[in-house]
Design a protein around this motif. Structure first.
Motif, mmCIF file in Angstrom:
data_model
loop_
_atom_site.group_PDB
_atom_site.id
_atom_site.type_symbol
_atom_site.label_atom_id
_atom_site.label_comp_id
_atom_site.label_asym_id
_atom_site.label_seq_id
_atom_site.Cartn_x
_atom_site.Cartn_y
_atom_site.Cartn_z
ATOM 1 N N UNK A 1 0.841 -1.187 0.000
ATOM 2 C CA UNK A 1 0.000 0.000 0.000
ATOM 3 C C UNK A 1 0.881 1.243 0.000
ATOM 4 N N UNK A 2 0.315 2.394 -0.313
ATOM 5 C CA UNK A 2 1.154 3.445 -0.841
ATOM 6 C C UNK A 2 1.114 4.781 -0.103
ATOM 7 N N UNK A 3 0.291 4.937 0.922
ATOM 8 C CA UNK A 3 0.293 6.179 1.685
ATOM 9 C C UNK A 3 -0.669 7.241 1.195
ATOM 10 N N UNK A 4 -1.705 6.842 0.455
ATOM 11 C CA UNK A 4 -2.659 7.815 -0.055
ATOM 12 C C UNK A 4 -3.860 8.026 0.861
ATOM 13 N N UNK A 5 -4.134 7.101 1.751
ATOM 14 C CA UNK A 5 -5.345 7.163 2.567
ATOM 15 C C UNK A 5 -5.066 7.995 3.816
ATOM 16 N N UNK A 6 -5.851 9.031 4.006
ATOM 17 C CA UNK A 6 -5.640 9.921 5.148
ATOM 18 C C UNK A 6 -6.930 10.673 5.465
ATOM 19 N N UNK A 7 -7.085 11.135 6.694
ATOM 20 C CA UNK A 7 -8.293 11.900 7.036
ATOM 21 C C UNK A 7 -8.200 13.339 6.549
ATOM 22 N N UNK A 8 -9.322 14.015 6.590
ATOM 23 C CA UNK A 8 -9.349 15.450 6.319
ATOM 24 C C UNK A 8 -9.127 16.173 7.646
ATOM 25 N N UNK A 9 -7.978 16.813 7.788
ATOM 26 C CA UNK A 9 -7.584 17.391 9.066
ATOM 27 C C UNK A 9 -8.580 18.415 9.576
ATOM 28 N N UNK A 10 -9.108 19.240 8.691
ATOM 29 C CA UNK A 10 -9.984 20.327 9.134
ATOM 30 C C UNK A 10 -11.288 19.812 9.726
ATOM 31 N N UNK A 11 -11.641 18.561 9.437
ATOM 32 C CA UNK A 11 -12.903 18.000 9.908
ATOM 33 C C UNK A 11 -12.790 17.285 11.251
ATOM 34 N N UNK A 12 -11.577 17.178 11.794
ATOM 35 C CA UNK A 12 -11.378 16.378 12.997
ATOM 36 C C UNK A 12 -10.931 17.224 14.189
ATOM 37 N N UNK A 13 -11.555 17.036 15.348
ATOM 38 C CA UNK A 13 -11.031 17.681 16.561
ATOM 39 C C UNK A 13 -9.706 17.045 16.962
ATOM 40 N N UNK A 14 -8.941 17.735 17.762
ATOM 41 C CA UNK A 14 -7.604 17.280 18.126
ATOM 42 C C UNK A 14 -7.623 15.915 18.805
ATOM 43 N N UNK A 15 -8.641 15.641 19.597
ATOM 44 C CA UNK A 15 -8.678 14.354 20.298
ATOM 45 C C UNK A 15 -8.785 13.179 19.320
ATOM 46 N N UNK A 16 -9.482 13.390 18.210
ATOM 47 C CA UNK A 16 -9.587 12.327 17.211
ATOM 48 C C UNK A 16 -8.257 12.144 16.474
ATOM 49 N N UNK A 17 -7.584 13.246 16.189
ATOM 50 C CA UNK A 17 -6.263 13.148 15.569
ATOM 51 C C UNK A 17 -5.270 12.460 16.499
ATOM 52 N N UNK A 18 -5.369 12.772 17.789
ATOM 53 C CA UNK A 18 -4.473 12.136 18.760
ATOM 54 C C UNK A 18 -4.698 10.627 18.798
#
Length: 297
Positions: free
Chosen positions: A1-18
């Protein structure tokens, strides 16, 4: 797999990113514990999503530790679970065969890095293949089909994408709940199709220069690796169809604490990556620091 799948940062609160970062780091620790330090270098966002999708919807216990990217400050990570171990094993198998494919696709000198990587990962691969023989066999089978298409210079973009999609859907083979297994197979199938197509689009210019097989280029007759307005629109529609199918499967299951990250990905992040690849602004963030996740808008 190649590293293309990622979340949309602006849509996530910091706790979800953490929590996402903790899963990324947890998978890294799992790879290290099962296969040694060298296995950490195969880690990317796509493998993190595999661990998330195979999980039971909980985050599990959290620890903290240092690593080669953060030797001084401890970082939080999720402790290994059965799902993370499965994802780690499947990740090693996928990474090994991706490297072997790189060896086949390049001349001796340009393929040295792929040979070196495959040799470094070989012992880990043998162990992972022994633990997950059905998945290894599925990967081998689908890559053989892809190789045959490549040798024939088959212009069917859908045949090639289907081969990789079936490969990735087999990652759900060990799930025991029949309903969940069916949902995950569908989700992973369309995710695999999208990854294969977006990778082909990302490699258009490189493959045009090297002469490597690229079914996206063959499908649209892009001999110089440059999109026409019509081909770009048509390809974007194809990408969007795969995302819509992923989202439809996603809505059929409760993914627990991972729901916000997956929603952000299927309804935002993948569209952003697709747009960036098509307009030439996409770049892969460094593996050295998960906090370098960036929006691709």
């Amino acid at each position: 797999m190649f590293g293309y799948v990622r979340p949309s940062i602006r849509d996530l609160p910091e706790e979800e990113l953490d929590r996402f970062r903790a899963m990324y780091c947890g998978l890294c620790h799992t790879l290290s514990r099962r296969y040694g330090q060298a296995a950490r270098f195969i880690l990317n966002y796509d493998f993190t999503y595999l661990a998330i999708l195979l999980s039971d919807g909980t985050a599990g216990a959290q620890g903290a530790g240092r690593c080669y990217t953060s030797p001084i400050k401890k970082r939080p990570f999720l402790e290994p679970t059965a799902a993370m171990e499965l994802a780690a094993d499947e990740s090693v198998i996928l990474a090994y065969w991706q490297l072997r494919d790189g060896v086949e696709d390049h001349a001796w000198a340009s393929g040295l890095k792929y040979r070196a990587g495959a040799r470094l990962l070989e012992s880990a691969y043998k162990r992972a293949a022994a633990l997950r023989p059905e998945f290894d066999q599925a990967v081998r089978r689908q890559l053989q089909l892809l190789s045959a298409l490549e040798q024939a210079k088959d212009p069917s973009m859908d045949k090639a994408a289907d081969s990789f999609a079936v490969l990735l859907s087999s990652a759900a083979e060990e799930l025991t709940d029949p309903v969940r297994k069916r949902i995950m197979e569908q989700l992973l199938y369309h995710l695999g199709r999208w990854i294969y197509l977006i990778d082909g689009a990302d490699d258009l210019k490189k493959d045009a220069e090297s002469g490597n097989y690229n079914p996206v280029a063959l499908r649209y007759g892009l001999t110089d690796g440059t999109w026409t307005p019509e081909s770009r629109r048509d390809f974007a529609t194809t990408l969007d169809h795969s995302i819509h199918q992923m989202a439809a499967a996603f809505e059929l299951w409760d993914f627990g604490v991972w729901t916000p990250v997956l929603q952000s990905t299927f309804y935002g992040g993948l569209f952003q990556v697709g747009k960036a690849v098509l307009d030439g602004s996409f770049h892969r963030p460094s593996r050295k620091n998960i906090r370098e996740i960036e929006e691709t808008e």
